[in-house]
Structures are given as C-alpha cells and as structure tokens.
Design an enzyme around this catalytic site. Structure first.
Site, short mmCIF file in Angstrom:
data_model
loop_
_atom_site.label_atom_id
_atom_site.label_comp_id
_atom_site.label_asym_id
_atom_site.label_seq_id
_atom_site.Cartn_x
_atom_site.Cartn_y
_atom_site.Cartn_z
N SER A 13 46.67 55.23 36.30
CA SER A 13 47.75 55.88 35.56
C SER A 13 49.07 55.29 36.06
O SER A 13 49.24 54.08 36.05
CB SER A 13 47.68 57.40 35.75
OG SER A 13 48.60 58.06 34.90
N HIS A 40 46.14 55.47 31.38
CA HIS A 40 46.75 56.56 30.62
C HIS A 40 47.92 56.02 29.77
O HIS A 40 49.03 55.88 30.26
CB HIS A 40 47.25 57.65 31.56
CG HIS A 40 46.16 58.47 32.15
ND1 HIS A 40 46.33 59.24 33.28
CD2 HIS A 40 44.86 58.64 31.78
CE1 HIS A 40 45.19 59.85 33.57
NE2 HIS A 40 44.29 59.49 32.68
N ASP A 131 42.77 63.15 37.03
CA ASP A 131 41.80 62.59 36.10
C ASP A 131 41.04 61.47 36.81
O ASP A 131 41.63 60.65 37.51
CB ASP A 131 42.52 62.05 34.86
CG ASP A 131 41.55 61.58 33.78
OD1 ASP A 131 40.41 62.10 33.74
OD2 ASP A 131 41.93 60.72 32.98
#
Length: 335
Positions: A13, A40, A131
């Site tokens: 991310s 992401h 995540d």
C-alpha cells in the site's frame, strides 16, 4: 510460456511503488515463478505494470480474466478489481470490498494459498492498517512461505507489523534483500504446478458465503451496506464479514465506523446551518410592524437554536478520538 514452479503473491500500500520497483529490479529474467501483485489503487488508473517492466527484466501487465499463469511474468491487479488465483489461471472480480479496498490483498493471498498451498510465497510490504494479515495467515496455515518487509525499513510500517503480530513469519528483511531472497526460494522449489481449465462461477465467493453462515452474528452492522455482520477468528486476528461479502478486520472496521459517523455529523451540521439560513431569510422578509413582531421573534429564536446546536457537533468532529493500537505480540519466527 511454461508453468511456474512457485507462485509469489505480493501485497503493498503506501510507499509500495518504490519498494516493488526495487524488488523486481534484481529478479532474473529466467525466474521460474509467476509474481502476482496487489497494490491499493482503488478505481484509479494505474501505471504500475509499465513502471515495473521498466525497472527490471520481467514483463508486467494487468491480466485478463481467465488468463493463464506463466513463469517469468508479473501480474498486477487492475483498478477496481480483486485478483484471485484458481489453479493455473487468474480470476478478476468486482466483488465486495475487503478491508475497505478493491483490489484488496487478502483475496489474492487467500485464493493463492487455497489453490497452491506449499508452493506459495507470500510477501507483505509497506502499508497502513492491516490488509494482508488474514491472507498471510492462510498462506502460512497451508504450508506456504511468509516474507515481510522489516517495519523499520518501511515507509508505513503498519501492514508488515500486523503480519508479524499475528502470523509466525519465516523472513523479516529490508526491501533491498527481498528480491534476492525470492530468487533463492524459487530456485529451491522444483515441483511444477498443475494447470486446470478455468471453472465457471466464482468458487472463492461461494466459499466466502458458506463461511458467513457458520460464524457467530454480532451486534454491529456493515459500514458499507448496513447488513448484519458475523465474526470469525484467524488465529489472533478478528474479522467481520457481511452476507454480501464485505470483510473487515477490527482495526479497519473501527476506521470505517469513524468515517460513517463523521459523515453523519457533517450532514447534521449542514442541515442545521441550512435551517438557520432559512429562518434568517424568512425573518428578513417580514414587515417592520408590531403585528409581525411575534412571528419575527419565532423565526429568530429558531435560527438561534439551530446555530447553538451546531456547536456540540463541531466539538465532536474536532475531538481527538482514541484509535486503539495493537500491542506487538512478537510472533516473529526465528528465521
């Protein structure tokens, strides 16, 4: 193109683009593995395949649904699609967001672990929240190898630290060493992976629905759709999922609830401000006479009341809310 002997799945991310470029820059052109990456990016256009192709010797693309997995290729999850792994093939889906993201890391890792088990190498790089932790738990549980960027070497350490806290990790290394480590791990893995014909339907999503019906309901609703949630445990990690398929860890759920509350407060403030403006306008239209004095007073009182009630809402928005930070459990492996 031949089938790979290993599958490398990578999640990143914030700060992930540069980390990915450094990793692929040292991977050999004859790497006998496929690399599948989820960054992401939401629904925004992504130039990551182009950047990674220029950074190293392996070609990188956004795959098509049903595309065969081949060795020596980098597959990047396209915008606004989860990238899933079936045996020998890639599946793309616009299924429910997980951990507030689509594409999300957990679906990639979870599906790869279920399809390939011990032949999977999972890599979690820099990023916020957590995540990828649940997906890495699946990789480890099914005998795969787990690699995490050293949090102290990460632009945003939350994602790698969360994996360390909840999963027994095989390797925790700085990003400069991850490329050579992956090359070594693939060289040590000799079994050829099976290739199957793509199946119709989304077996991963069907499995998700089945798991939902077995888990315990909780008195919390989904921030995305308002549906009922059920709680499940992956080791020390708590997850919540609704019947549609939105999935949250507790930490991401807290952030999503806060955003929902913030939007509700802002809506209430806007409605009160509009009420005050309407009252001011109606008061200004009344003639300056004794007969209308009482009506004007009512409009002014209603305006004052609306303005007064915006202040507590403003204080709530400005409040320093407590966001629990997980206590590091030290679940790191010895390697």
């Amino acid at each position: 193109m031949m089938s790979p002997t290993a599958i490398i799945v990578v999640g990143a991310s914030a700060g992930g683009v540069e980390a990915l470029r450094r990793i692929v820059s040292v991977l050999p052109g004859d790497l006998n593995s496929a690399i599948l990456i989820t960054l992401h990016i939401g629904a925004h256009r992504s130039d990551l395949p182009w950047l990674l192709s220029r950074a190293g010797s392996l070609p990188a693309t956004h795959p098509l649904d049903g595309e065969k997995i081949c060795a020596g290729h980098i597959y990047v999850a396209p915008p606004d699609h989860h990238m899933l792994v079936e045996t020998g093939y890639i599946r793309l889906t616009k299924g429910p967001r997980e951990n507030w993201a689509r594409p999300a890391i957990d679906p990639l890792f979870r599906s790869a672990a279920r399809a390939y088990g011990t032949s999977v190498v999972g890599v979690i790089l820099t990023g916020g929240l957590n995540d990828g932790t649940a997906g890495m738990f699946e990789v480890k549980a099914r005998g795969g190898t787990t690699v995490v960027q050293d949090p102290s070497d990460s632009v945003t350490p939350n994602m790698p630290q969360s994996v360390i806290d909840h999963v027994i990790v095989d390797y925790v290394v700085p990003v400069k060493d991850i490329g050579s480590l992956l090359t070594s791990l693939v060289a040590d893995h000799h079994a050829t992976l099976p290739v199957n014909v793509p199946q119709t339907g989304d077996s991963q999503e069907k499995g998700m629905t089945a798991e939902f019906t077995l888990n315990h309901p909780v008195a919390v609703t989904c921030p995305d759709c308002g549906g009922a949630l059920r709680q499940s445990e992956l080791g020390t990690l708590t997850q919540f999922s609704c019947h549609i398929g939105h999935v949250y860890t507790a930490e991401v759920m807290l952030a999503a609830q806060f955003l929902t509350m913030e939007r509700a407060l802002e809506t209430a403030m806007r409605s009160l401000s509009e009420r005050a403006e309407l009252c001011r306008h109606m008061s200004s239209k009344l003639p300056d006479s004794v007969a209308s004095a009482h009506e004007r007073e009512q409009w002014e009182n209603a305006r004052t009341q609306a303005l007064d009630l915006t202040e507590p809402l403003r204080e709530l928005l400005a409040k320093a809310w407590i966001h629990p930070v997980p206590v590091h459990s030290g679940a790191r492996g010895d390697n």
